[in-house]
Design an enzyme around this catalytic site. Structure first.
Site, PDB file in Angstrom:
ATOM      1  CE  LYS A 114       8.247  49.567 -53.137  1.00  0.00           C
ATOM      2  NZ  LYS A 114       8.880  48.495 -53.927  1.00  0.00           N
ATOM      3  NE  ARG A 132      10.884  40.639 -48.288  1.00  0.00           N
ATOM      4  CZ  ARG A 132      10.456  41.825 -48.736  1.00  0.00           C
ATOM      5  NH1 ARG A 132      10.954  42.939 -48.226  1.00  0.00           N
ATOM      6  NH2 ARG A 132       9.540  41.905 -49.674  1.00  0.00           N
TER       7      ARG A 132
END
Ligand code: AP5
Length: 232
Positions: free
Chosen positions: A13, A170
């Site tokens: 996305k 992350r």
């Protein structure tokens, strides 16, 4: 163009939203990015949150849990009211459940605007865990890369204050957290697919293929939407 990006964590996305934002000259609004910016000492648009709430948001994200609907909806309400959203926006990571979808509908109605499309990027779960294990980001310029699919170009290195030298992973890309995020996606977020299908807004692109192929499919899918929008 007003667009919602829908898809599992790591489906691509953000990669597509960043590209489409440049192509259409409209902002990419990533709720995940906005929440992560709190850690750098930045505040959310139009909101001043106490440190204990910021710490709570940070811990929820690291553990793959949703931030509360109240805060998330308020973030979107404040953000889309900013002047750079006048000609459109790309929502990346919002809505993530039916109450957020309904809140977005109410907000759009309040501003007398409508969504042009909801673009779903469909990638099977087995590909997601592999893909997120290779994702890295540059803390200096914030760009996202992939060890196999997308390393920094010369141009990107030249425009980053630190030359994209120190790419890091992350916290929520650890395999156990990714699996939890995927369960939440299937149990909660996927209910938005029939919700938007009923509104005639849902477009699905298969995102398992090579990045270049996904880019072509996304552009093709949005061409007719853009044409209809301009003609309307
Ligand atoms: P957020 O940052 O939005 O995470 P996410 O939705 O889980 O999505 P990701 O950013 O992990 O992946 P992506 O789909 O953008 O994929 P990307 O383009 O990077 O949210 C983080 C957290 O914030 C949430 O877990 C939650 O805690 C909180 N939050 C956010 N929004 C919220 C909301 N509305 N309500 C409540 N809480 C909220 O691509 C992944 C990798 O694959 C990259 O390395 C990329 O280079 C590579 N890649 C992309 N496309 C391809 C391709 N076609 N082929 C090969 N590689 C590819």
């Amino acid at each position: 163009m007003r667009l919602v990006m829908l898809g599992a964590p790591g489906s691509g996305k953000g990669t597509q939203a960043e590209r489409l934002s440049k192509k259409y000259g409209i902002p990419q609004i990533s709720t995940g990015e906005l929440f992560r910016s709190l850690r750098k000492g930045e505040q959310l648009p139009g909101m001043s949150l106490p440190q204990e709430v910021i710490d709570e948001i940070s811990s929820l994200i690291n553990n793959g849990c949703f931030v509360s609907d109240d805060i998330t909806i308020q973030v979107i309400e404040n953000r889309i009211a900013l002047p750079d959203c006048e000609n459109g926006f790309i929502l990346d990571g919002f809505p993530r459940n039916i109450p957020q979808g309904e809140a977005l509908d109410a907000l759009l109605k309040k501003h007398s605007i409508h969504l042009d499309a909801v673009l779903e990027i469909d990638v099977p779960d087995d590909a997601i865990v592999d893909r997120l294990s290779g994702r890295r980001y540059c803390p200096a310029c914030g760009r996202t890369y992939h060890l196999d699919a997308k390393m920094p170009t010369e141009e990107e290195r030249a425009t980053c204050p630190e030359g994209c030298r120190n790419l890091i992973q992350r916290d929520d890309d650890k395999p156990e957290v990714v699996k939890k995020r995927l369960v939440t996606y299937h149990d909660v977020t996927e209910h938005l697919k029939p919700y938007y299908k009923e509104q005639g807004k849902l477009i699905t692109v298969v995102g398992r293929k090579k990045l270049e192929k996904t880019i072509r499919d996304v552009d093709r899918a949005l061409e007719s939407i853009e044409k209809n929008r301009i003609e309307a």
